[in-house]
Enzyme design. Structure first.
Site, mmCIF file in Angstrom:
data_model
loop_
_atom_site.group_PDB
_atom_site.id
_atom_site.type_symbol
_atom_site.label_atom_id
_atom_site.label_comp_id
_atom_site.label_asym_id
_atom_site.label_seq_id
_atom_site.Cartn_x
_atom_site.Cartn_y
_atom_site.Cartn_z
ATOM 1 N N GLU A 304 0.941 -1.247 0.017
ATOM 2 C CA GLU A 304 -0.164 0.250 -0.102
ATOM 3 C C GLU A 304 0.744 0.989 -0.048
ATOM 4 O O GLU A 304 0.509 2.076 -0.595
ATOM 5 C CB GLU A 304 -0.673 0.138 1.158
ATOM 6 N N HIS A 307 1.851 2.483 -3.557
ATOM 7 C CA HIS A 307 0.796 3.198 -4.421
ATOM 8 C C HIS A 307 0.898 4.593 -4.443
ATOM 9 O O HIS A 307 0.569 4.962 -5.108
ATOM 10 C CB HIS A 307 -0.523 2.688 -3.827
ATOM 11 N N ASP A 316 -1.785 -1.883 -9.910
ATOM 12 C CA ASP A 316 -2.069 -3.171 -9.642
ATOM 13 C C ASP A 316 -2.189 -3.989 -11.143
ATOM 14 O O ASP A 316 -3.325 -4.181 -11.515
ATOM 15 C CB ASP A 316 -3.225 -3.362 -8.836
#
Length: 353
Positions: A304, A307, A316
């Protein structure tokens, strides 16, 4: 009187014979073989001192080995005898206080099976002197091959032949371990119970360790199966991207003000808004995930964190280890932009050199 003495002698001989026979099976398990292969014969001061360790079972029966005395989970004991100028160099890795080993602490080698991993000796031994180093695998333990007590067996050993290499002296490098003190950024919570808050603090500390280890691997310029499995064939530009990503992930994990939100009830692990650092929403699968290892709590946080646009801005492209491996083979460019690929590289489970 003579008859009694002869009887006593025969009885003692038979008794010792029974004891000796009882000791034989345990002693015979000392048959695993260890082989070392050095990456090269000379290492510059800025190079990792990479040693490949192979432990094999040449017998026709299973052999059990205490996992602590193998480097499969990293070097967590003094596994090598390293000397220079005839003097043993200092082991600077961790020393552990452990409970007595149980069956679960042993790995089993099937007949003909070999396990391999690669160790950077510079992370665990004082290589500050320049010279020809003698390196051998050398461990001893009373319970190396079995956790069953046996008064006829002293310490069991696992040793390799001696290897020699020239090593330029370098500053002593401590093992790539991060502790809670390394995380200096604040941590806040929304909708998290006290037990979940504790779990998240642990997860962040472990994610910091993962991120630091990953960055150190890449910063050393290492290109092994760990890199190619998750990021594909080497090019300098993609390698530089991966290194830059983990530099940013490590810095954010250690210093950013992270906000954990526990209100998600989705079946996923977690999610973020890439333009809203550093809030991470934890979902149902996260809480049943292991602390470390494949698809772990710590690995999820690495995923995470990657990201966020201000960190690595990953996407992803593939979910799961199988898909991530395939992505690395077929499209390395996307692999270095895939969040799961970063997670699995960081978790490194099972360990790849």
């Amino acid at each position: 009187m003579l008859r009694k003495s002869i009887f006593s002698f025969i009885s003692l001989t038979l008794l010792l014979g029974v004891f000796s026979s009882a000791a034989l099976p345990a002693a015979s398990v000392k048959s695993a073989e260890v082989f070392l292969t050095l990456e090269k014969n000379a290492f510059a001061a800025d190079e990792s001192v990479l040693v490949n360790v192979s432990i094999s079972n040449p017998t026709r029966r299973d052999i059990k080995i205490l996992r602590w005395f193998t480097p499969l989970d990293g070097v967590k004991e003094d596994l090598f005898r390293v000397t220079v100028f005839g003097k043993t160099v200092e082991y600077v890795g961790a020393d552990y206080k452990r409970p007595a080993p149980t069956e679960k602490d042993y790995i089993t080698l099937k007949p003909g099976e070999t396990i391999e991993t690669t160790v950077d000796l510079a992370g665990y031994y004082d290589l500050s002197d320049s010279g020809y180093y003698q390196i051998e695998y050398n461990v001893e333990s009373l319970n190396l091959f079995t956790n069953q007590p046996n008064m006829f067996i002293s310490a069991e050993a696992l040793r390799s032949e001696n290897k020699q290499a020239w090593i330029d002296g370098r500053q002593v490098k401590m093992p790539d371990e991060s502790t809670a003190d390394a995380v200096t950024g604040s941590t806040s919570f929304t909708g998290c119970t006290s037990s979940r808050q504790t779990s998240l603090v642990t997860a962040r500390n472990n994610a910091s360790t993962y991120s630091t280890n990953s960055y150190n691997y890449l910063n050393a310029g290492t290109v092994g199966s760990r890199y190619t499995t998750w990021f594909g064939a080497y090019t300098s530009s993609r390698y530089s991207t991966a290194r830059s990503h983990f530099s940013s992930i490590r810095n954010a994990m250690d210093t950013a003000s992270v906000r954990f939100n526990c209100t998600c009830t989705d079946s996923a692990y977690a999610y973020v808004y890439s333009n809203q650092p550093y809030t991470i929403y934890l979902c149902n699968a996260f809480w049943s995930a292991p602390t470390t290892g494949t698809d772990s709590k710590a690995g999820t946080l690495v995923h995470e964190m990657s990201h966020f646009n201000v960190v690595a801005g990953t996407d992803d492209w593939a979910y799961g280890q199988t898909a991530a491996r395939n992505l690395a083979r077929t499209n390395p460019k996307r692999a270095v932009d895939n969040a799961d690929s970063h997670e699995y590289f960081a978790e490194n489970t099972p360990a790849l050199p």
